[in-house]
Each structure stands twice: as structure tokens, then as C-alpha cells.
Design a protein around this motif. Structure first.
Motif, short mmCIF file in Angstrom:
data_model
loop_
_atom_site.label_atom_id
_atom_site.label_comp_id
_atom_site.label_asym_id
_atom_site.label_seq_id
_atom_site.Cartn_x
_atom_site.Cartn_y
_atom_site.Cartn_z
N MET A 185 25.29 -45.03 -31.83
CA MET A 185 25.53 -46.03 -30.79
C MET A 185 24.88 -47.35 -31.13
SD MET A 185 25.19 -43.89 -27.25
CE MET A 185 25.84 -45.25 -26.26
N ALA A 217 21.92 -42.79 -21.23
CA ALA A 217 22.95 -42.00 -20.57
C ALA A 217 23.49 -40.93 -21.52
CB ALA A 217 24.08 -42.90 -20.09
N ALA A 218 23.78 -41.34 -22.74
CA ALA A 218 24.37 -40.40 -23.70
C ALA A 218 23.38 -39.30 -24.03
CB ALA A 218 24.79 -41.14 -24.95
N ARG A 255 22.67 -47.39 -21.81
CA ARG A 255 23.82 -46.59 -22.24
C ARG A 255 23.40 -45.46 -23.18
NH1 ARG A 255 25.98 -51.64 -24.28
NH2 ARG A 255 27.23 -50.42 -25.70
N GLY A 313 22.61 -37.14 -20.97
CA GLY A 313 23.84 -36.39 -20.69
C GLY A 313 23.98 -35.22 -21.65
N ASP A 373 20.53 -53.33 -21.58
CA ASP A 373 21.84 -52.74 -21.33
C ASP A 373 22.14 -51.62 -22.33
OD1 ASP A 373 24.42 -52.49 -20.17
OD2 ASP A 373 25.24 -53.65 -21.85
#
Lengths: 206, 206, 206, 206
Positions: free
Chosen positions: C172, C193-194, C190, C197, C186
Motif C-alpha cells: 500500500m 484499516a487493511a 487506510r 481488517g 490519511d
DNA sequence: TATGAATGAGTGTTCATTCAT
DNA sequence: TATGAATGAACACTCATTCAT
């Protein structure tokens, strides 16, 4: 390999007047010998010599104006060593005995540090070095003196014969060193055979 | 870009299939010889060889995977030339005549291109090259064959004697080449004297 | 002249003892970084690095025995920078907070010099470099430590999970760098989150 | 590495109209793939590819105007292969199933020829290639279509999310390929966990 | 159209030598 | 005087590309 455009100077940069300097010079020369022995011509570089001698590269260049000067100094050291040994042979009663002594000295010299001797022989063939390396006291003059003894066969072309004898000795002795021979006596006998064989035959024919 | 770390390859890279390529290969080898003769080992580099051959450096490397491979190719060319001449001597009726022929062939070979021959001898002392340069047809085997003839004196240590004889020949002939001698006959006689002198003495003593 | 055939050395050649030398070394490494950034892997060559550093090519090779050694030195510099930042996260009270810190550190590191980070990741995939570049203090060990915290979900195959998480972060963050993203917060969100998750789902399924 | 001064052309030199030519082109592309796999980026050169393909270097340049054009052709071939497989997923009843299919297709593609896929990913990051390599039918458009399905969570910044998902997949799948993983199912499950984990979290926060 | 010999700019690396400190 | 950092010309070798046959 950088060979400087102006032919690099070959004489020692200064005569070491102080004893400490003389020691340094000697240690550099011996380091050169060891590098040559352990790393060959390909590994023979000034930085390696300085490192082995335990001095800085700058110091090396204080005492030797260039790589060739160092090589020459080493050649001279070995030549002097040989000459000091070989010239004792001049005391021998007969020419034959003197020649015998000379041959043995050459063999001893070569087998003492075979790799070194061989590599110096190779270097000596470079014209720039050959000119400088030979002092007045050489194998050649020694041999010529011996060949002039009364009991030695007269030769029509003494210089040529001297050259041939040196070539025979060098050739055999370098080859033996390369093969790793260690036995001075045995090699001495064989060289003796070649030289005296040559002399006896050539004296007749020539 | 230095990529592979394998000990640089020594065999020719590809057989030239087109006649143009064969010419190029030959011209490169001959250029190598000329550079060696005119600039010595110090000036012997691949760029100089390519320039002298009139080809690009890339072409040189198409056919020779490295500098050493080029040197070996040159050695082999000279060895083949020598062998073609010298092996005729095997037809001689006696061992002595054969040896005589061999000596003359060696002298001829050396005096043809003295500087080249001498420098190749020096290069040949590098182990990596020696291994590759000597095919099955060498000075050594030739000499050994001749020494085995009936009329030649029996030797206790034939390998050593072969080595000595080669050393004598090489030593004398290299030195003569360096001195600029041109007379094949004269030099041949002297080498003959040394070799036969050595053989007769050594056969007795040994 | 290509002499040695050892697989080009990877460790720094000598520790710079004088302050001037230390400066030179640092400037060479930084120049390597800049060349990599501005010219890419294709333009990354030792001559360009030396020129950019304002030193001679010889100086570069005094301190780095080869191109790869230079690359490794640069990798280590960046790794140290990252580690100094990221290891602060170990003080965080919870595993989750530590992981969060680690992710942010990775994002910061990448967005600081995106092109450089990406190209070093590519280089690191070369086995020769990977072996040398990773010291004991790496992303991997850091992550493994954090994953072992009490509040982190137990994983059946922790090594695999560590590998996956690193791959997610790297993937990423490299892509973001390539797209020119600049916003650390930002991107950090993200990536977080990945990773979380993935962890929550994988802990359940596995 | 020579990069020609004018940027070398990237389009195939001619559309192969005759079937024999098409075969030649295909064999060259496959040879490129094999060279890349077996020799890596460092060993990937046009001569090696031609040799492996069994054609002359001249022929290679008849069909491809330069090395980069060949690389691009290979990328396109792999992209087409992937697209043909992955686009079948569009038939799936739900977005989730389609996404699942897409992930599995990506994993299959990568594990089919892991080294090749990884190296092409690296090459693709070179701007010159990236521009040319992506046709209209890409991973991106496919993913965007799927993300637009009714049952997929709405995203505030769909392009960014697409980019992130691709980055996650690429990152995990390249790393797995590098580690030598072979199990498509297992890897597929883990990637699925990461992607859906990311999507569910990011949809909420964003 | 296919071949492969030829090209040469470019790249990594060495080492004799200099000179500021 | 001693040091060792710095220099850069020189050299081995590669590989994308061209072109005569």
C-alpha cells in the motif's frame, strides 16, 4: 596499470642517513619481497607493500620515487646477497672449484626464496628495470672472472659462453623452483652436469 | 559491468561459422602477438589488441570470453606451429638425430619471433594458463618420446631429465632471443652442446 | 582490470578514521540515494554516484568495495532511520497502539522519500543484498514482537501473518508513494484499516 | 546498460500478418518470459532471448523495435491472460462473489509463474513501460466495475480504494510468490481476508 | 526475409601517485 | 616528517542495436 607518462624515476629518493630511516627502507623492501611471494606479480602493488611494511603509502613514496624504484631496490638487495655468497668462490684454488661454488650459490639463492627469485627474473626482463638493476658486481663479471682462470677451457667467444652458462643456470634453477624442488645438493649436481657438459663440448667445437 | 564471478572462462566463445568471422579471429590473434611484441606484457590489453586488429572491442569479446582466453589462443597457435615442425623430427632414424631436430626446431621457433616467444613463456608460468594452454601434443611429450628411443641413454628419473632439458633449451634460447641473436645454426650448436653434455654426464652420475 | 573472481564483497571497505573521511562516506551514501531517486535503477551507477557526491570514483571505491556494498550501506542507513523511529512504538501500552505506531512510522518513512524507499524495496529482493541488508533489528522482528503482545489476536501461523502484514504495508505504501500521496495521516488510516481488517478476519478463520 | 538516446520505440514493429510470423513473435515472447524467470532482470538481454527462442538477433529486431517493446509485449500477454480469466468473474451474481473470483484469479496468475509475475511488476514501475503496458482492459477497470456493484459498500473515494485493493493484492501475492508459496487456496483465503477487512473498515470510517 | 558478425558507448573496478593536514 | 584521503587515467568486459550478406 598506470605507467606514468614521464618515465617514473628509478633511483632511491634519498639516501637514508638516519638509522631509523634505514630500518624503514629495509622493512619496505622486505615487505615488497613478501608481497611478491604471496600475491605474485598481479598482487604486487604499492599499497599492499606499504600495508605489509606497516608504513603509510606516503612514507613509501618518501623513500622510493615510484614502484619501479622499489622493485629495483629489491633486485639489488637480492643481487648483493647472492654476490656476497658467490664471490667467496673466487678464493677456490681451481677455476673448476670456483665454478662449482658459483653454481651452488646460484642454486642456494634460488631455493631460498624460489617464487621471489623467479618473479624478479621476470621483472628483470623489462628493459626499464634491467638497465638499472645491474650494478657493477654481477653474476656476469663473476662468471667471466672464473672462466678466465688457467684451468678453464679457453673459449673463442667468452662473452657468449658466459651468457649461455648463465642462461643454463637460470633456466634450470627457475624451473626447479617452480616445480617446488627443495634439495639443493641434487639440483646443484644436475646444473653442474649441464654446465660442465656444455663447457667441455663447446670448448672443443668452437 | 562485472556480473559473473566465475573464474573468467578460458575457452574460445564460439566457433566462427562464416569465413569473415574466421578472418576476424585470426586477425585478433595476430594482433595480440604484435601488441605483445611491441608493448610487452604491460601494454598487452584487450583494447590495444582490438585497435591493432582493426576491429571493435566488442568483436574481440564475441570470440574470446576474456583476456586469458585470447592469450591461450595465441599460445596454442604458436604451439601448433612449433609442433608441426618439431614432430617431423620423430621420423629421424636415431634418437640423437631426433633430439637434434627438436632442438633446431625450438631454436627456429624462438628466433622467428623472439620477444613473442619469451613473453608467452612468461605467461605460461601462470597456473591458470598453463593448465589450459597445453594440449596433448607438447614439447614435453615429444621430448619424452625421443628420450625413450633405444640409442638414448637410460635415465633413472626420466621426468626430471625431460624437465631439465626443456629448462636448458628454454633458458638458452630465450636469452639468445633477448640478446637479439639471429643465427639459428650457431645457437642450435650451442644448445646441442649443453643438452648432450648434460645428458651424457647425468646418465653416468645418476 | 578484472583480477579477483571472488563474489564482489559487500561489507564496507574501511572504517573512516579521519573526520574528513566520515564526511566523504556520508556524502557518497546520500549521493547514492539522490541518484536512485532521480535516475532510477537504470541510472544508478557508481560513476554517477561519485559525480553527484563531488568525489572521484576512486574515493568511492576506497570506502565501498563494490556497487552492492554501497547499496547495502544505503539500505542500512534507511533501515536505521526507520528503526529509530519505529522502535519507540514498543513503549506503547497496548499491542494495538504499538501496531498503530509502527504503521505510522512505516508510512512516514515511505512518504519522506517515496521513490528511494520503493527502489530500495526492489533491490532488497535480490538475494545477495537481502542477506546482508537485514541486521538483527528489522521490521520483521519488530512486528513479531508486537504481534506477541497480550491484547493482539493469537495467530496459528505467526510467521505467515507477519509476512502478510509486512506485504500489505509495503504494497500500500509503495503504491501510495508512486501515486505521489503526501498525507501521512490519511494513508496511515487506510493502511491501519487493511492491517486490522486482515488480522481480525484471519484470526477468526485460521 | 545502454538506453538509446532517442527513446527507443515501444510498439511492435509490424503486425505479423502471416501465421509463421505470428508463431515467431509468440516464441520470442515466451523466450523472454523464460529468460526472465531463469536469469532474472540482470540476465534479461536481447541476445539471450533470441538464442532461447531459436531465432537470430536480427529476426528479433524485425519484430520488436527494441528491448522495451519486447518487455511490453510480454506484459500485455500476461495481462491478457489474466484478464481473460478474471473477467469471467463479472458474471457472478453478487459483487462479493465477483471480488472473490477476481482475487482468486490474481492469485492463480501469480502462482502460475511467480518469478515472472514479480519481475514484470518491477519492470512495470518504470515510467516508460507503465505508460505503454496498460491497455483499456485492466485490473483497475475490472476492480472499479466490481466495486460499483449494488451489494458492495459505497466508498467516498472509489479510485483510491481501487488503488489500495490492488496494492494489497499485489503486495501479498508478490511476497507469497517470493517465499515460494504454492497453495492457491490458502493464499486466496488470506488475501480475501485482507481485502474484505480493508473494505469493511474503510467503508465505515471514510 | 533471415542471419549473425560487428559496433562502441557505457559500466564496474584498480592502483600508482599526489598533497593537504 | 608521517599520514592516509583523494585522485583519475586505464582497463576488462557487456549488451542494445545495426547492417552487409
Amino acid at each position: 596499470m598506470r605507467r606514468s607518462s614521464r618515465p617514473s624515476p628509478l633511483k632511491p629518493r634519498k639516501a637514508p642517513s638516519q638509522p631509523r630511516a634505514a630500518e624503514t627502507v629495509a622493512s619496505i623492501i622486505e615487505a615488497a619481497a613478501q608481497v611478491l611471494e604471496s600475491a605474485g606479480l598481479e598482487g604486487f602493488n604499492t599499497n599492499a607493500v606499504a600495508r605489509r611494511a606497516g608504513v603509510s603509502i606516503g612514507s613509501l613514496y618518501q623513500y622510493f620515487p615510484g614502484k619501479d624504484a622499489l622493485t629495483i631496490a629489491l633486485m639489488r638487495r637480492e643481487a648483493r646477497l647472492f654476490y656476497e655468497d658467490a664471490s667467496k668462490g673466487l678464493d677456490q684454488p681451481t677455476g673448476e672449484a670456483a665454478m662449482d661454488y658459483l653454481i651452488r650459490a646460484a642454486v642456494r639463492q634460488q631455493l631460498r626464496r624460489p617464487a621471489l627469485a623467479r618473479l624478479l627474473d621476470v621483472e628483470e626482463s623489462r628493459p626499464a628495470l634491467r638497465r638499472e638493476a645491474s650494478g657493477p658486481d654481477t653474476f656476469q663479471t663473476l662468471l667471466a672472472t672464473i672462466m678466465g682462470r688457467d684451468d678453464m677451457p679457453r673459449q673463442k667467444r667468452p662473452n657468449l659462453v658466459v651468457g649461455d652458462v648463465i642462461a643454463i643456470i637460470r633456466g634450470m634453477v627457475d624451473a626447479a623452483g617452480e616445480r617446488g624442488e627443495k634439495d639443493v645438493k641434487d639440483l646443484g649436481r644436475r646444473v653442474r652436469a649441464a654446465v660442465f657438459g656444455y663447457l667441455s663440448v663447446s670448448a672443443g667445437c668452437d
